[in-house]
Write an enzyme that holds these catalytic residues in place. Structure first.
Site, mmCIF file in Angstrom:
data_model
loop_
_atom_site.group_PDB
_atom_site.id
_atom_site.type_symbol
_atom_site.label_atom_id
_atom_site.label_comp_id
_atom_site.label_asym_id
_atom_site.label_seq_id
_atom_site.Cartn_x
_atom_site.Cartn_y
_atom_site.Cartn_z
ATOM 1 N N ASP A 106 1.125 -1.090 -0.336
ATOM 2 C CA ASP A 106 -0.338 0.147 -0.250
ATOM 3 C C ASP A 106 0.649 0.747 0.284
ATOM 4 O OD1 ASP A 106 -2.260 1.719 0.350
ATOM 5 O OD2 ASP A 106 -3.207 0.273 1.504
ATOM 6 N N ASP A 208 -2.599 4.629 -2.586
ATOM 7 C CA ASP A 208 -4.184 5.544 -1.663
ATOM 8 C C ASP A 208 -4.627 6.226 -2.043
ATOM 9 O OD1 ASP A 208 -5.840 4.809 0.997
ATOM 10 O OD2 ASP A 208 -4.116 6.477 1.947
ATOM 11 N N GLU A 272 -6.382 4.584 -6.341
ATOM 12 C CA GLU A 272 -7.642 4.443 -5.568
ATOM 13 C C GLU A 272 -8.030 5.838 -5.895
ATOM 14 O OE1 GLU A 272 -9.144 4.320 -0.803
ATOM 15 O OE2 GLU A 272 -8.041 6.019 -1.556
ATOM 16 N N HIS A 336 -11.458 -1.771 3.636
ATOM 17 C CA HIS A 336 -10.892 -1.610 5.431
ATOM 18 C C HIS A 336 -12.458 -0.568 5.146
ATOM 19 C CE1 HIS A 336 -8.031 -0.735 2.673
ATOM 20 N NE2 HIS A 336 -8.097 1.101 4.019
ATOM 21 N N ASP A 337 -13.105 -0.073 4.460
ATOM 22 C CA ASP A 337 -13.861 1.145 4.721
ATOM 23 C C ASP A 337 -15.335 1.051 4.167
ATOM 24 O OD1 ASP A 337 -11.009 2.906 4.454
ATOM 25 O OD2 ASP A 337 -10.758 3.156 2.791
HETATM 26 C C1 BGC Z 1 -8.198 4.271 2.716
HETATM 27 C C2 BGC Z 1 -8.084 4.654 4.169
HETATM 28 C C3 BGC Z 1 -7.781 5.721 4.755
HETATM 29 C C4 BGC Z 1 -7.462 7.061 4.193
HETATM 30 C C5 BGC Z 1 -6.234 8.309 4.328
HETATM 31 C C6 BGC Z 1 -8.355 6.095 2.583
HETATM 32 O O1 BGC Z 1 -8.630 5.654 0.817
HETATM 33 O O2 BGC Z 1 -8.535 3.193 2.717
HETATM 34 O O3 BGC Z 1 -8.562 4.026 5.649
HETATM 35 O O4 BGC Z 1 -8.484 6.324 6.141
HETATM 36 O O5 BGC Z 1 -7.413 6.595 2.698
HETATM 37 O O6 BGC Z 1 -5.734 7.644 3.848
#
Ligand code: BGC
Length: 542
Positions: A106, A208, A272, A336-337
Site C-alpha cells: 500500500d 492510496d 484509489e 477496510h473502509d
Molecule cells: C484508505 C483509508 C484511509 C484514507 C486516508 C483511504 O482511502 O483506504 O482507510 O483512512 O485513505 O489514508
C-alpha cells in the site's frame, strides 16, 4: 487484455486484501503481524487446500503513530515494529514468491503523519526548505479556514498550525497533513521510495487516495451540493468536490508512479479514486502505462440502489464495453473502509455476488474474511479504535466493524491470537471460520474455492471476452465468458422467487458446473433449468 500479447499476471487476477492488524497475531500482543501472515501463506497458494488467489495486497505496515491505522506514515522505508522488521518483510516476499504469490504494497502518497520528520521540519518556519512539501495557506480574517474544503473524516480540511499561524491542508485527519505533489522534491522522493520497495521484490502498489493528491491551483471554494441531506448523507458530501479532488493533474501523479516502476518487470499499479464511469474511463485513457488500472468502486454505489438484475446488468454491460478489450476492468465487493457485503445482503445474496465477482472479466479484489462470510461486528463505544470515529458522530463512517480479527478456527479468539485481540472477535466465530468451513462442502469457503478453481483452470473464465446474454426473465442477469475454444455461462437470479430459464443457447446445451446452493441439486428438466431464489449458477457448454 491485449489479445495478441501474453497476458500479464495482474490482468484478470484475483487479489486478496490483508488488513495486517487483524490477520494473524504471531507474538501474542493481540495485533496481527508479518510473521503471522507468513505462517498463513499456504492458505492462499502452494498447497492442495489453498484458495488459489494470485496476489496479496497488504494494507500499510510502515512505522506509524496509527491514528489512521497505518495510513499515517512516519517513515516510508521501514516496517512498524508492531508488524516486524524489514528482514521479516523480505522473508514474506521470498516465501510468497516460492508459492507463486505476488505481494502488493500500500503506497500512501497523499499525506504523511503529522509526526513525519518532513512535516516536523516543514512546520518550523515559512522559509524552511521542507515548507513547500506540504500545502499551506493563511487563514481568512477572524481565523476562518482559507476555503470551504472539507476533510473526508469530518470538519474543515484546514488546521491552523500555531508555529507560523498558517493552516495546513489535510483531506483526512488533522494528523495526516497533505503532501504538495506540485513540488518536484516530493515527486523525486516518491520515485526513491518506489525504487526502495521494488528492489526488495514487491510486485506492485495499491496507491492510496491518489484522487486527493492535487488540488485546484486557485483554491476555489467547492460548490454546494443541492441534493445534500443533513443527517442522512456523510458530512463530506455537503459540497461537490469540484476543486479539491480528482483534478486533471492527478493523472500526472499516476503516470509518474507507473514510470518509476517501468524498469522492473511486470509491476502492477492500482489506484484509489471514487469516481463514476465517465471519470473512470478518463483515468484509463489518461494513463499511458499498461500496468495500471484504477479501482472501480461503483458496485458500492449499486449497493445503495434497489436490488435488481437490471441495475447490475446495465452497469456491468456499460463498464465492460467502455473499458474495451485492450484494458482490464476491476471489481470490488468490500474493503477496510466499507461495510462487509454479507452484512448488507445476507448469505444467499452474498453468494450470488461472489459468483458474479469471480466470473466477471477483470482484476478482482477479495477482502479478507469475505471468503468465509465474515460480517460486520458491532463494537461497543469504549472499544472503538477508528480515528474517524472520534471526530464524527456518524455511525456509517466508522470502520472498526469491518476490521475485526480473521476467523481461523473455533479455538480461543478464533485462532487469531492467544490474548485478547485489539478489536473484538465476531460472536459467530465458532461456526464461521476457516477450519469449520473447510470441512463443510456447503460453506462459503467451498464456494470461493470452487469458483477460484474454475477461474484458474479455464482460459475463458479468466481472460475470455464478456458477452451479455438475454435471459427469459428480466430478474435474471445472464452473461457468458468466451474464447475461440470455450464458453462458460452465468445466470444470476436476483429475485427471491423460482424462475425457469432455457438450458439451450444457440443450439448448445448448458451443463451445470456450480451453484451458489452448492450440493443441493438444481432441478433441470429437458431444456429448462429452475433457478431458486437468489441462486447463481455457472454452466459449461458442450
Ligand atoms: C484508505 C483509508 C484511509 C484514507 C486516508 C483511504 O482511502 O483506504 O482507510 O483512512 O485513505 O489514508
Amino acid at each position: 487484455m491485449f489479445w495478441f500479447q501474453r497476458p500479464k499476471w495482474y490482468e484478470n487476477a484475483v487479489i486478496y486484501q490483508i488488513y495486517p492488524w487483524s490477520f494473524q497475531d504471531s507474538n501474542g500482543d493481540g495485533i496481527g503481524d508479518l510473521e503471522g501472515i507468513i505462517s498463513r501463506l499456504d492458505y492462499f497458494r502452494g498447497s492442495p487446500h489453498s484458495l488459489g488467489v494470485d496476489a496479496l495486497w497488504i494494507s500499510p505496515v510502515y512505522p506509524s503513530p496509527m491514528k489512521d491505522f497505518g495510513y499515517d506514515v512516519t517513515d516510508y522505508c521501514d516496517i512498524d515494529p508492531r508488524f516486524g522488521t524489514l528482514e521479516i518483510f523480505d522473508k514474506l516476499v521470498a516465501e510468497a514468491h516460492k508459492r507463486g504469490l505476488k505481494i502488493i504494497m500500500d503506497l500512501v502518497v497523499n499525506h504523511t503523519s503529522r509526526e513525519h520528520p518532513w512535516f516536523q521540519e516543514a512546520r518550523m518556519s515559512k522559509t524552511n526548505p521542507k515548507r513547500d512539501w506540504y500545502v499551506w495557506k493563511d487563514p481568512l480574517p477572524g481565523g476562518l479556514p482559507p476555503n470551504n474544503w472539507l476533510a473526508v473524516s469530518g470538519g474543515s480540511a484546514w488546521t491552523p498550525d500555531p508555529s507560523t499561524g498558517q493552516c495546513y491542508l489535510h483531506h483526512f485527519l488533522p494528523h495526516q497533513p497533505d503532501l504538495n505533489w506540485r513540488n518536484d522534491e516530493v515527486r523525486k522522493e516518491f520515485k526513491k521510495i518506489i525504487d526502495f520497495w521494488l528492489k526488495r521484490g514487491v510486485d506492485g502498489f495499491r496507491v492510496d487516495a491518489v484522487a486527493h493528491t492535487v488540488e485546484d491551483k486557485r483554491f476555489r471554494d467547492d460548490p454546494v451540493n443541492t441534493h445534500f441531506v443533513k443527517g442522512v448523507d456523510l458530512p463530506y458530501d455537503e459540497y461537490l468536490h469540484m476543486y479539491d479532488e480528482n483534478q486533471p493533474e492527478v493523472i500526472g501523479v499516476i503516470n509518474l508512479i507507473c514510470e518509476s516502476s517501468k524498469k522492473y518487470r511486470d509491476i502492477f499499479i492500482v489506484t484509489e479514486s471514487y469516481v463514476d464511469l465517465t471519470q473512470l474511463i478518463k483515468i484509463y485513457d489518461g494513463c499511458t502505462y499498461r500496468n495500471h488500472t484504477p479501482f472501480n468502486f461503483n458496485l458500492f454505489e449499486l449497493f445503495k440502489k434497489p436490488w435488481s438484475a437490471e441495475i447490475y446488468r446495465a452497469f456491468i454491460n456499460a463498464f465492460d464495453k467502455l473499458v474495451g478489450p485492450k484494458r482490464v476492468p476491476t471489481y470490488v465487493l468490500g474493503n477496510h473502509d466499507h461495510r462487509r457485503v454479507l452484512t448488507r445482503f445476507g448469505e444467499t445474496r452474498t453468494r450470488l455476488l461472489a459468483l458474479m465477482l469471480l466470473t466477471l472479466r477483470g482484476t478482482v479484489f477479495v477482502y479478507y474474511g469475505e471468503e468465509i462470510g465474515m460480517k460486520n461486528v458491532e463494537i461497543p463505544k469504549h472499544k472503538m479504535k477508528d480515528g474517524f470515529a472520534t471526530l464524527i458522530e456518524n455511525p456509517s463512517i466508522l470502520r472498526d466493524p469491518e476490521r475485526t480479527p480473521m476467523q481461523w478456527s473455533d479455538d480461543l479468539n478464533a485462532g487469531f491470537s492467544e490474548v485478547e485481540p485489539w478489536l473484538p472477535v465476531s460472536e459467530d466465530y465458532a461456526k464461521v471460520n476457516v477450519k469449520t468451513e473447510r470441512a463443510n462442502p456447503e460453506s462459503m469457503f467451498y464456494l470461493y474455492k470452487m469458483l477460484l478453481y474454475y477461474r484458474n483452470a479455464s482460459e475463458a473464465l479468466r481472460y475470455g471476452e464478456y458477452v451479455p446474454r438475454n435471459a427469459k426473465s428480466s430478474d435474471v442477469f445472464f452473461y457468458s465468458r468466451k474464447t475461440s475454444k470455450e464458453e462458460w455461462f452465468v445466470m444470476l437470479n436476483f429475485s427471491n422467487e423460482i424462475v425457469n430459464e432455457e438450458l439451450v443457447v444457440e443450439g448448445r446445451k448448458l451443463q451445470i458446473a456450480c451453484s451458489t446452493y452448492m450440493n443441493t441439486p438444481l432441478s433441470s428438466k429437458e431444456n429448462t433449468v429452475t433457478l431458486r431464489p437468489y441462486e447463481g449458477v455457472l454452466f459449461t457448454s458442450s
